[in-house]
Design a protein around this motif. Structure first.
Motif, PDB file in Angstrom:
ATOM      1  N   GLY A  49       0.793  -1.225   0.000  1.00  0.00           N
ATOM      2  CA  GLY A  49       0.000   0.000   0.000  1.00  0.00           C
ATOM      3  C   GLY A  49       0.822   1.271   0.000  1.00  0.00           C
ATOM      4  N   LEU A  50       0.234   2.322   0.570  1.00  0.00           N
ATOM      5  CA  LEU A  50       0.794   3.667   0.535  1.00  0.00           C
ATOM      6  C   LEU A  50       0.767   4.284   1.933  1.00  0.00           C
ATOM      7  N   THR A  51       1.683   5.120   2.242  1.00  0.00           N
ATOM      8  CA  THR A  51       2.963   5.434   1.652  1.00  0.00           C
ATOM      9  C   THR A  51       4.067   4.803   2.482  1.00  0.00           C
ATOM     10  N   THR A  52       5.167   4.477   1.808  1.00  0.00           N
ATOM     11  CA  THR A  52       6.247   3.701   2.419  1.00  0.00           C
ATOM     12  C   THR A  52       6.703   4.282   3.752  1.00  0.00           C
ATOM     13  N   ASP A  53       6.928   5.583   3.790  1.00  0.00           N
ATOM     14  CA  ASP A  53       7.530   6.206   4.973  1.00  0.00           C
ATOM     15  C   ASP A  53       6.514   6.663   6.016  1.00  0.00           C
ATOM     16  N   HIS A  54       5.244   6.546   5.735  1.00  0.00           N
ATOM     17  CA  HIS A  54       4.233   6.941   6.723  1.00  0.00           C
ATOM     18  C   HIS A  54       3.463   5.731   7.221  1.00  0.00           C
ATOM     19  N   CYS A  55       2.310   5.476   6.649  1.00  0.00           N
ATOM     20  CA  CYS A  55       1.428   4.434   7.177  1.00  0.00           C
ATOM     21  C   CYS A  55       2.001   3.036   7.011  1.00  0.00           C
ATOM     22  N   ILE A  56       2.739   2.796   5.941  1.00  0.00           N
ATOM     23  CA  ILE A  56       3.369   1.491   5.764  1.00  0.00           C
ATOM     24  C   ILE A  56       4.420   1.275   6.851  1.00  0.00           C
ATOM     25  N   SER A  57       5.303   2.241   7.030  1.00  0.00           N
ATOM     26  CA  SER A  57       6.366   2.123   8.026  1.00  0.00           C
ATOM     27  C   SER A  57       5.804   1.989   9.438  1.00  0.00           C
ATOM     28  N   THR A  58       4.857   2.834   9.792  1.00  0.00           N
ATOM     29  CA  THR A  58       4.320   2.823  11.151  1.00  0.00           C
ATOM     30  C   THR A  58       3.600   1.512  11.449  1.00  0.00           C
ATOM     31  N   THR A  59       2.782   1.058  10.512  1.00  0.00           N
ATOM     32  CA  THR A  59       2.067  -0.204  10.710  1.00  0.00           C
ATOM     33  C   THR A  59       3.042  -1.373  10.755  1.00  0.00           C
ATOM     34  N   THR A  60       4.055  -1.365   9.897  1.00  0.00           N
ATOM     35  CA  THR A  60       5.048  -2.438   9.873  1.00  0.00           C
ATOM     36  C   THR A  60       5.821  -2.498  11.182  1.00  0.00           C
ATOM     37  N   ARG A  61       6.220  -1.350  11.695  1.00  0.00           N
ATOM     38  CA  ARG A  61       6.945  -1.318  12.971  1.00  0.00           C
ATOM     39  C   ARG A  61       6.099  -1.903  14.101  1.00  0.00           C
ATOM     40  N   MET A  62       4.845  -1.503  14.145  1.00  0.00           N
ATOM     41  CA  MET A  62       3.972  -2.016  15.203  1.00  0.00           C
ATOM     42  C   MET A  62       3.722  -3.509  15.031  1.00  0.00           C
ATOM     43  N   ALA A  63       3.548  -3.961  13.795  1.00  0.00           N
ATOM     44  CA  ALA A  63       3.335  -5.391  13.545  1.00  0.00           C
ATOM     45  C   ALA A  63       4.531  -6.195  14.056  1.00  0.00           C
ATOM     46  N   GLY A  64       5.724  -5.727  13.739  1.00  0.00           N
ATOM     47  CA  GLY A  64       6.924  -6.389  14.227  1.00  0.00           C
ATOM     48  C   GLY A  64       7.014  -6.376  15.739  1.00  0.00           C
ATOM     49  N   ASN A  65       6.693  -5.244  16.335  1.00  0.00           N
ATOM     50  CA  ASN A  65       6.740  -5.139  17.792  1.00  0.00           C
ATOM     51  C   ASN A  65       5.689  -6.020  18.464  1.00  0.00           C
ATOM     52  N   PHE A  66       4.548  -6.217  17.812  1.00  0.00           N
ATOM     53  CA  PHE A  66       3.513  -7.104  18.348  1.00  0.00           C
ATOM     54  C   PHE A  66       3.877  -8.578  18.181  1.00  0.00           C
ATOM     55  N   GLY A  67       4.942  -8.861  17.433  1.00  0.00           N
ATOM     56  CA  GLY A  67       5.398 -10.235  17.288  1.00  0.00           C
ATOM     57  C   GLY A  67       4.910 -10.966  16.053  1.00  0.00           C
ATOM     58  N   TYR A  68       4.241 -10.266  15.151  1.00  0.00           N
ATOM     59  CA  TYR A  68       3.826 -10.912  13.900  1.00  0.00           C
ATOM     60  C   TYR A  68       5.045 -11.128  13.008  1.00  0.00           C
ATOM     61  N   GLU A  69       5.093 -12.234  12.321  1.00  0.00           N
ATOM     62  CA  GLU A  69       6.095 -12.471  11.285  1.00  0.00           C
ATOM     63  C   GLU A  69       5.629 -11.632  10.093  1.00  0.00           C
ATOM     64  N   THR A  70       6.342 -10.573   9.811  1.00  0.00           N
ATOM     65  CA  THR A  70       5.853  -9.549   8.889  1.00  0.00           C
ATOM     66  C   THR A  70       6.691  -9.486   7.627  1.00  0.00           C
ATOM     67  N   TYR A  71       6.002  -9.410   6.496  1.00  0.00           N
ATOM     68  CA  TYR A  71       6.623  -9.308   5.179  1.00  0.00           C
ATOM     69  C   TYR A  71       6.125  -8.035   4.526  1.00  0.00           C
ATOM     70  N   LEU A  72       7.046  -7.186   4.139  1.00  0.00           N
ATOM     71  CA  LEU A  72       6.732  -5.935   3.454  1.00  0.00           C
ATOM     72  C   LEU A  72       7.140  -6.108   1.998  1.00  0.00           C
ATOM     73  N   ILE A  73       6.215  -5.842   1.094  1.00  0.00           N
ATOM     74  CA  ILE A  73       6.453  -6.104  -0.321  1.00  0.00           C
ATOM     75  C   ILE A  73       6.951  -4.823  -0.995  1.00  0.00           C
ATOM     76  N   GLU A  74       8.248  -4.787  -1.273  1.00  0.00           N
ATOM     77  CA  GLU A  74       8.944  -3.574  -1.744  1.00  0.00           C
ATOM     78  C   GLU A  74       8.324  -2.971  -2.994  1.00  0.00           C
ATOM     79  N   ASP A  75       7.943  -3.778  -3.953  1.00  0.00           N
ATOM     80  CA  ASP A  75       7.419  -3.234  -5.204  1.00  0.00           C
ATOM     81  C   ASP A  75       5.899  -3.082  -5.191  1.00  0.00           C
ATOM     82  N   ALA A  76       5.285  -3.235  -4.016  1.00  0.00           N
ATOM     83  CA  ALA A  76       3.849  -3.007  -3.862  1.00  0.00           C
ATOM     84  C   ALA A  76       3.587  -1.905  -2.833  1.00  0.00           C
ATOM     85  N   VAL A  77       4.605  -1.072  -2.604  1.00  0.00           N
ATOM     86  CA  VAL A  77       4.490   0.130  -1.776  1.00  0.00           C
ATOM     87  C   VAL A  77       5.185   1.271  -2.513  1.00  0.00           C
TER      88      VAL A  77
END
Length: 185
Positions: A116-144
């Motif tokens: 999704g959008l945008t890499t440095d805002h909602c993608i980054s913030t959600t990804t950081r929290m997902a990782g901190n919550f312990g989810y095995e998280t995959y961020l798709i570079e060419d889909a952001v």
């Protein structure tokens, strides 16, 4: 990465308001991000795996993402189908002020795939929290993707630089950053 019923796709802020490139800074990277996200979405639907559409409902006056504005609508390419879950948020994280974590945990979700959008805002913030919550998280570079920014010194920073820097900060600390072709295999 092997996707299964315990892997959820988060489609973050794939909304018409981001089509106004000038509003967001004048330049953008990764023009195929939405197309790649749609391919992943279609694969997810074919496999009948869990997915969540995250919708940013801005409270900033004049934002194209404010409810009631056409920009708040989902992009046609990745529009939710009847019955697909929609999480509405008004901050950068899909977890803050929503019941996303509770829904994921109730479903037994252990892995997240983020596009999704945008890499440095909602993608980054959600990804950081997902990782901190312990989810095995995959961020798709060419889909952001993201937009140009103006630095503190007034110099223009390219969207690609912003994108690359954000991904470098997330990779192997909060998520594993991969390409869509590696996910879809």
């Amino acid at each position: 990465m092997k996707a299964d019923k315990n892997t959820a796709l988060l489609l973050i802020d794939l909304q018409k308001g981001f089509e106004d490139i000038e509003y967001w800074g004048g330049g953008r990277n990764n023009p195929d991000a939405e197309l790649n996200a749609s391919k992943i979405l279609n694969a997810w639907r074919e496999m009948n795996l869990p997915l969540f559409h995250i919708q940013h409902c801005s409270t900033t006056p004049g934002s194209p993402l404010m409810p009631g504005n056409a920009g708040n609508d989902f992009l046609d390419l990745t529009k939710p189908l009847a019955g697909e879950k929609i999480i509405q948020k008004n901050v950068n994280s899909a977890f803050i002020g929503t019941d996303l974590k509770e829904q994921l945990d109730e479903m037994g979700i252990k892995k997240l795939v983020i596009v999704g959008l945008t890499t440095d805002h909602c993608i980054s913030t959600t990804t950081r929290m997902a990782g901190n919550f312990g989810y095995e998280t995959y961020l798709i570079e060419d889909a952001v993707a993201t937009f140009d920014k103006i630095g503190l010194d007034g110099k223009k920073l390219s969207a690609q630089l912003i994108h690359d820097t954000a991904l470098a900060s997330l990779h192997e600390e909060f998520a594993r950053v991969i390409q869509s072709v590696d996910l879809i295999k």
